[in-house]
Scaffold this motif. Structure first.
Motif, PDB file in Angstrom:
ATOM      1  N   GLN A   1       0.854  -1.200   0.000  1.00 38.35           N
ATOM      2  CA  GLN A   1       0.000   0.000   0.000  1.00 38.35           C
ATOM      3  C   GLN A   1       0.882   1.240   0.000  1.00 38.35           C
TER       4      GLN A   1
ATOM      5  N   THR B   1       0.426  -2.847   8.728  1.00 38.84           N
ATOM      6  CA  THR B   1      -0.762  -2.130   8.246  1.00 38.84           C
ATOM      7  C   THR B   1      -1.854  -2.164   9.314  1.00 38.84           C
ATOM      8  N   SER B   2      -2.571  -1.041   9.418  1.00 41.04           N
ATOM      9  CA  SER B   2      -3.563  -0.902  10.493  1.00 41.04           C
ATOM     10  C   SER B   2      -4.848  -1.666  10.202  1.00 41.04           C
TER      11      SER B   2
HETATM   12  P1  NAD Z   1      -1.448   3.117   8.824  1.00 39.66           P
HETATM   13  O1  NAD Z   1      -0.723   4.378   9.198  1.00 39.66           O
HETATM   14  O2  NAD Z   1      -2.914   3.127   8.838  1.00 39.66           O
HETATM   15  O3  NAD Z   1      -0.993   1.936   9.816  1.00 39.66           O
HETATM   16  C1  NAD Z   1       0.358   1.690  10.096  1.00 39.66           C
HETATM   17  C2  NAD Z   1       0.440   0.412  10.914  1.00 39.66           C
HETATM   18  O4  NAD Z   1       1.809   0.122  11.119  1.00 39.66           O
HETATM   19  C3  NAD Z   1      -0.220   0.472  12.305  1.00 39.66           C
HETATM   20  O5  NAD Z   1      -0.959  -0.703  12.544  1.00 39.66           O
HETATM   21  C4  NAD Z   1       0.987   0.547  13.263  1.00 39.66           C
HETATM   22  O6  NAD Z   1       0.735  -0.108  14.490  1.00 39.66           O
HETATM   23  C5  NAD Z   1       2.048  -0.187  12.476  1.00 39.66           C
HETATM   24  N1  NAD Z   1       3.400   0.257  12.786  1.00 39.66           N
HETATM   25  C6  NAD Z   1       3.842   1.510  13.096  1.00 39.66           C
HETATM   26  N2  NAD Z   1       5.163   1.510  13.285  1.00 39.66           N
HETATM   27  C7  NAD Z   1       5.591   0.229  13.086  1.00 39.66           C
HETATM   28  C8  NAD Z   1       6.851  -0.420  13.145  1.00 39.66           C
HETATM   29  N3  NAD Z   1       7.970   0.244  13.421  1.00 39.66           N
HETATM   30  N4  NAD Z   1       6.916  -1.749  12.905  1.00 39.66           N
HETATM   31  C9  NAD Z   1       5.777  -2.462  12.618  1.00 39.66           C
HETATM   32  N5  NAD Z   1       4.547  -1.903  12.545  1.00 39.66           N
HETATM   33  C10 NAD Z   1       4.464  -0.575  12.772  1.00 39.66           C
HETATM   34  O7  NAD Z   1      -0.879   2.666   7.425  1.00 39.66           O
HETATM   35  P2  NAD Z   1      -1.488   1.644   6.384  1.00 39.66           P
HETATM   36  O8  NAD Z   1      -2.217   0.546   7.042  1.00 39.66           O
HETATM   37  O9  NAD Z   1      -0.431   1.355   5.397  1.00 39.66           O
HETATM   38  O10 NAD Z   1      -2.570   2.579   5.726  1.00 39.66           O
HETATM   39  C11 NAD Z   1      -2.785   2.489   4.487  1.00 39.66           C
HETATM   40  C12 NAD Z   1      -2.441   3.818   3.782  1.00 39.66           C
HETATM   41  O11 NAD Z   1      -1.283   4.513   4.244  1.00 39.66           O
HETATM   42  C13 NAD Z   1      -2.124   3.522   2.408  1.00 39.66           C
HETATM   43  O12 NAD Z   1      -2.975   4.277   1.608  1.00 39.66           O
HETATM   44  C14 NAD Z   1      -0.679   3.945   2.155  1.00 39.66           C
HETATM   45  O13 NAD Z   1      -0.556   4.398   0.835  1.00 39.66           O
HETATM   46  C15 NAD Z   1      -0.499   4.994   3.126  1.00 39.66           C
HETATM   47  N6  NAD Z   1       0.851   5.363   3.594  1.00 39.66           N
HETATM   48  C16 NAD Z   1       2.012   5.049   2.937  1.00 39.66           C
HETATM   49  C17 NAD Z   1       3.244   5.472   3.434  1.00 39.66           C
HETATM   50  C18 NAD Z   1       4.512   5.118   2.695  1.00 39.66           C
HETATM   51  O14 NAD Z   1       4.484   4.950   1.497  1.00 39.66           O
HETATM   52  N7  NAD Z   1       5.640   4.972   3.412  1.00 39.66           N
HETATM   53  C19 NAD Z   1       3.307   6.227   4.601  1.00 39.66           C
HETATM   54  C20 NAD Z   1       2.109   6.553   5.250  1.00 39.66           C
HETATM   55  C21 NAD Z   1       0.890   6.090   4.744  1.00 39.66           C
END
Ligand code: NAD
Length: 229
Positions: free
Chosen positions: A87, A173-174
């Motif tokens: 994602q 992912t959340s």
């Molecule tokens: P989200 O922010 O909703 O969830 C992030 C998840 O990762 C949470 O469950 C959290 O507990 C977990 N997390 C946080 N730090 C962590 C770590 N160090 N190790 C393991 N787990 C950890 O993100 P999502 O579920 O990917 O939401 C989807 C949307 O977010 C997508 O549309 C995506 O495109 C976008 N997104 C992408 C990026 C990127 O490309 N790096 C950054 C932010 C959001």
């Protein structure tokens, strides 16, 4: 495809790229309706392009972490076929060496023309005066990311892979954003073993047969080590 791995923002958190829904996440600072919807772009393109210029800049500077490298090694050494569905709009999986990657929400390092559909890889920031090199329209170039209300990419391929897979792994992912949040249910229906690797149980955490919680840079390399052993 034997193994489908879904990744989210959590895998890139330790590379310095902010997640969206955590307590310091990006959505606590900006309203997603302003920066991640076609309506927001139509209302204030300058604001949206500035937001993604920052994402693009951070993405260019960011380096993959131990979790990205472990998944690249897994793909290279696993005897089964591995598909990585992300994602994430960053390209840290590719930087780490993963080859079979589908970006269902697009990528920050590519422009898309809203007028003619032209796509171009770039590290330069977009502004409202940029001209599409193909159709010459002004102000129609946008980052090639999928906004809320738009159709995620590669859905046919992903759904087929979920139907065929023996193992489904969800990492960082959340479980709040559909359709990705529903993949675990698809995989269960297909009879796959389901595994969650995350900092904490996600929204659909109880749907997984197996779970390991902790930092991605710790739990992912450990899981890969165990799978390859
Ligand atoms: P989200 O922010 O909703 O969830 C992030 C998840 O990762 C949470 O469950 C959290 O507990 C977990 N997390 C946080 N730090 C962590 C770590 N160090 N190790 C393991 N787990 C950890 O993100 P999502 O579920 O990917 O939401 C989807 C949307 O977010 C997508 O549309 C995506 O495109 C976008 N997104 C992408 C990026 C990127 O490309 N790096 C950054 C932010 C959001």
């Amino acid at each position: 495809m034997s193994i489908v791995i879904l990744t989210g923002a959590g895998i890139s958190a330790e590379s310095g790229l902010g997640t969206f829904r955590d307590k310091d996440g990006i959505w606590t600072k900006v309203d997603l309706r302003d920066v991640a919807t076609p309506e927001g772009f139509a209302r204030d393109p300058e604001y949206v392009l500035k937001f993604y210029a920052a994402r693009r800049e951070h993405g260019v500077k960011a380096e993959p972490n131990a979790a990205h490298f472990a998944l690249a090694r897994f793909e290279a050494e696993c005897s089964d076929e591995v598909l990585l569905v992300t994602q994430n709009i960053d390209v840290l999986h590719e930087k780490a060496g993963s080859k079979n990657v589908l970006h269902m929400h697009g990528v920050t390092n590519q422009d898309l023309c809203n007028n003619c559909g032209h796509r171009q890889k770039t590290e330069k920031s977009l502004t409202v005066t940029c001209v599409c090199p193909q159709c010459q329209s002004i102000g129609t170039l946008r980052p090639d990311v999928v906004w809320f209300g738009e159709m995620p990419y590669h859905m046919g391929t992903i759904e087929q892979a979920l139907e065929d897979c023996k193992t489904f792994v969800s990492i960082g992912t959340s479980g709040e954003v559909y359709p990705a949040a529903g993949f675990v249910a698809n995989a269960r229906v297909a009879g796959a073993h389901t595994i969650e690797l995350n900092l904490e149980p996600s929204s659909g955490g109880n749907l997984f047969a197996e779970a390991h919680y902790g930092l991605a840079t710790e739990v992912v390399p450990k899981w890969v080590e165990e799978m390859l052993a």
